[in-house]
Design an enzyme around this catalytic site. Sequence first.
Site, PDB file in Angstrom:
ATOM      1  N   GLY A 148      10.958  -1.518   6.739  1.00 59.48           N
ATOM      2  CA  GLY A 148      12.062  -1.864   7.626  1.00 59.48           C
ATOM      3  C   GLY A 148      11.544  -2.755   8.723  1.00 59.48           C
ATOM      4  O   GLY A 148      10.586  -3.495   8.530  1.00 59.48           O
ATOM      5  N   ARG A 149      12.187  -2.635   9.866  1.00 61.41           N
ATOM      6  CA  ARG A 149      11.813  -3.455  11.019  1.00 61.41           C
ATOM      7  C   ARG A 149      10.404  -3.164  11.514  1.00 61.41           C
ATOM      8  O   ARG A 149       9.678  -4.042  11.907  1.00 61.41           O
ATOM      9  CB  ARG A 149      12.780  -3.109  12.155  1.00 61.41           C
ATOM     10  CG  ARG A 149      13.675  -4.186  12.594  1.00 61.41           C
ATOM     11  CD  ARG A 149      14.448  -3.726  13.807  1.00 61.41           C
ATOM     12  NE  ARG A 149      14.590  -2.270  13.865  1.00 61.41           N
ATOM     13  CZ  ARG A 149      15.723  -1.619  13.667  1.00 61.41           C
ATOM     14  NH1 ARG A 149      16.801  -2.285  13.426  1.00 61.41           N
ATOM     15  NH2 ARG A 149      15.774  -0.296  13.736  1.00 61.41           N
ATOM     16  N   GLY A 208       7.790  -0.854  10.201  1.00 63.77           N
ATOM     17  CA  GLY A 208       6.610  -0.437   9.456  1.00 63.77           C
ATOM     18  C   GLY A 208       7.022   0.151   8.143  1.00 63.77           C
ATOM     19  O   GLY A 208       8.139  -0.058   7.673  1.00 63.77           O
ATOM     20  N   VAL A 226       7.727   3.078   5.242  1.00 62.88           N
ATOM     21  CA  VAL A 226       8.191   4.453   5.046  1.00 62.88           C
ATOM     22  C   VAL A 226       7.507   4.959   3.767  1.00 62.88           C
ATOM     23  O   VAL A 226       7.508   4.261   2.746  1.00 62.88           O
ATOM     24  CB  VAL A 226       9.725   4.525   4.924  1.00 62.88           C
ATOM     25  CG1 VAL A 226      10.175   5.948   4.647  1.00 62.88           C
ATOM     26  CG2 VAL A 226      10.382   4.008   6.197  1.00 62.88           C
ATOM     27  N   LYS A 236       7.809   7.876   8.300  1.00 62.62           N
ATOM     28  CA  LYS A 236       7.976   6.502   8.800  1.00 62.62           C
ATOM     29  C   LYS A 236       6.814   6.244   9.756  1.00 62.62           C
ATOM     30  O   LYS A 236       6.623   6.989  10.724  1.00 62.62           O
ATOM     31  CB  LYS A 236       9.324   6.416   9.518  1.00 62.62           C
ATOM     32  CG  LYS A 236       9.704   5.031   9.995  1.00 62.62           C
ATOM     33  CD  LYS A 236      11.217   5.027  10.273  1.00 62.62           C
ATOM     34  CE  LYS A 236      11.666   3.894  11.133  1.00 62.62           C
ATOM     35  NZ  LYS A 236      13.110   3.939  11.384  1.00 62.62           N
ATOM     36  N   ASP A 289      23.150  -0.036  14.477  1.00 67.21           N
ATOM     37  CA  ASP A 289      22.572  -0.793  13.353  1.00 67.21           C
ATOM     38  C   ASP A 289      23.030  -0.167  12.032  1.00 67.21           C
ATOM     39  O   ASP A 289      22.236   0.024  11.113  1.00 67.21           O
ATOM     40  CB  ASP A 289      21.047  -0.829  13.457  1.00 67.21           C
ATOM     41  CG  ASP A 289      20.434  -1.905  12.571  1.00 67.21           C
ATOM     42  OD1 ASP A 289      21.176  -2.811  12.127  1.00 67.21           O
ATOM     43  OD2 ASP A 289      19.215  -1.851  12.318  1.00 67.21           O
TER      44      ASP A 289
HETATM   45  P1  ADP Z   1      13.293   0.668   9.936  1.00 70.43           P
HETATM   46  O1  ADP Z   1      13.586   1.276  11.272  1.00 70.43           O
HETATM   47  O2  ADP Z   1      11.913   0.091   9.906  1.00 70.43           O
HETATM   48  O3  ADP Z   1      14.377  -0.250   9.466  1.00 70.43           O
HETATM   49  P2  ADP Z   1      14.309   2.719   8.142  1.00 70.43           P
HETATM   50  O4  ADP Z   1      14.328   4.080   8.741  1.00 70.43           O
HETATM   51  O5  ADP Z   1      15.590   1.976   8.087  1.00 70.43           O
HETATM   52  O6  ADP Z   1      13.182   1.859   8.877  1.00 70.43           O
HETATM   53  O7  ADP Z   1      13.702   2.809   6.671  1.00 70.43           O
HETATM   54  C1  ADP Z   1      13.422   1.646   5.897  1.00 70.43           C
HETATM   55  C2  ADP Z   1      13.704   1.915   4.422  1.00 70.43           C
HETATM   56  O8  ADP Z   1      12.857   2.995   3.952  1.00 70.43           O
HETATM   57  C3  ADP Z   1      15.130   2.390   4.122  1.00 70.43           C
HETATM   58  O9  ADP Z   1      15.997   1.288   3.929  1.00 70.43           O
HETATM   59  C4  ADP Z   1      14.940   3.186   2.837  1.00 70.43           C
HETATM   60  O10 ADP Z   1      14.867   2.316   1.726  1.00 70.43           O
HETATM   61  C5  ADP Z   1      13.553   3.821   3.029  1.00 70.43           C
HETATM   62  N1  ADP Z   1      13.678   5.179   3.615  1.00 70.43           N
HETATM   63  C6  ADP Z   1      13.766   5.471   4.923  1.00 70.43           C
HETATM   64  N2  ADP Z   1      13.856   6.789   5.141  1.00 70.43           N
HETATM   65  C7  ADP Z   1      13.835   7.375   3.925  1.00 70.43           C
HETATM   66  C8  ADP Z   1      13.929   8.745   3.478  1.00 70.43           C
HETATM   67  N3  ADP Z   1      14.044   9.730   4.357  1.00 70.43           N
HETATM   68  N4  ADP Z   1      13.909   8.982   2.156  1.00 70.43           N
HETATM   69  C9  ADP Z   1      13.791   7.951   1.266  1.00 70.43           C
HETATM   70  N5  ADP Z   1      13.701   6.649   1.625  1.00 70.43           N
HETATM   71  C10 ADP Z   1      13.720   6.339   2.935  1.00 70.43           C
HETATM   72 MG    MG Z   2      16.299   0.248   8.998  1.00 64.33          MG
END
Ligand code: ADP
Ligand code: MG
Length: 413
Positions: free
Chosen positions: A117-118, A120, A122, A135, A236
Amino acid sequence: MRSSPSTKATGSSWDNTSEMLLLRITVPIVIIILFIVTTVLVYEKCRGSKRRQFKAKPFDEIDEHLLEPPELSFPGGGGDLKQLLETSTSGSGSGLPLLVQRSVARQVTLDQSVGKGRYGDVWRGRWHGEDVAVKIFSTRDERSWFREVEIYQTVMLRHENILGFIAADNKDNGTWTQLWLIMDYHRHGSLFDYLQRTTVDVRGMYRLALSIVTGLAHLHMEIVGTQGKPAIAHRDLKSKNILVKSNGTCAIADLGLAVRHMPDDSVDMAPNSRVGTKRYMAPEVLDETMNTSQFESFKRADVYALGLVLWEVARRCTAGGLHEYQPPYHDLVPSDPSLEEMRKVVCVDRQRPSIPNQWHSSEALRVMSKVMKECWYHSPAARLTVLRVKKTLCSSAVADDAKMMTSAASSQG
Ligand code: ADP
Ligand code: MG
């Protein structure tokens, strides 16, 4: 006896000289004292405000030796996060005690990277045989990590349609420090990924849509009382920030940009107005006409984004014909649109995602299209509230279910 003029002159010049001397000594001393006092005051004020800002900082202000995590052991070797969360949070919904969080974090092993994502990566991790999502933020993004932790720890936030928070910790891997956020893991991943692979029937569509709306309604709702919860706006909302659970319902994730409504009617952090994902930005965010001092504005911008997400879900419903997955405005802007490109389409030309003709022949999709249009009105005040969306979709889903049951019963009879 009168003194002679010459004696007078000598006396007054002596007086002047001593006064000047006194002034030359005292003025610099007073200036130096004033300077020291001001410096000390300013320094203390800065320290104070920094301390206030990070009041809830999870681990840094606690003595390291007090932070030896308790060893968590479970009969039979297997851990049970659900049980741990239920017993430790005693219903407040604000998460595990800090030491337990640290203990859990220390026992997690990382398996596989599952998303970016933004901020780092996950990862899917394991804790006592259970899957967890981790994350990972770098220390450069400490503020984002801290903010997301702070929001997840909001009292009474825990809800089946909001991603479940387990623990936060700062981990030193020997070379650098990583900041971890440990959450429930959902193997289907984001709604964005899920909709590329899967189509849904009317029931499946309602399950996805209603759970997203229910999650957002919980976020937006203020719960009054000592164990109350402030209203929260996401800022968001998009299909990449929504996860699909194994039962076909959703959980809203990525609360890093969220803002809370404070009791004095302010917003809990100075919000820079144009944050979020450009494709999902409401018209008033794109053209910067949003009233950022009013909390209600943030909720209305969330509802606009909700309308776009509902459109993404509805497009994959088989009752509306075959449509491949596409993000909103796919036909109007390039893949990484600029603010200017979005502003032209959304604010100037006032375009919105198109509603396919086939949707008119399904009652469920007719309701969905009506709702999404009322979510993405240009005027923020004209948009539905998320609670209204929830009520409309609920009664439509119930009516649809009743119809299906009646037709099943009549075909059996
Ligand atoms: P960021 O703040 O960096 O955007 P996110 O929390 O949106 O991070 O997570 C980025 C991506 O990681 C999500 O779009 C999803 O594909 C995957 N992801 C995040 N959290 C989970 C989770 N709890 N279980 C499975 N996949 C996840
Ligand atoms: Mg995100």
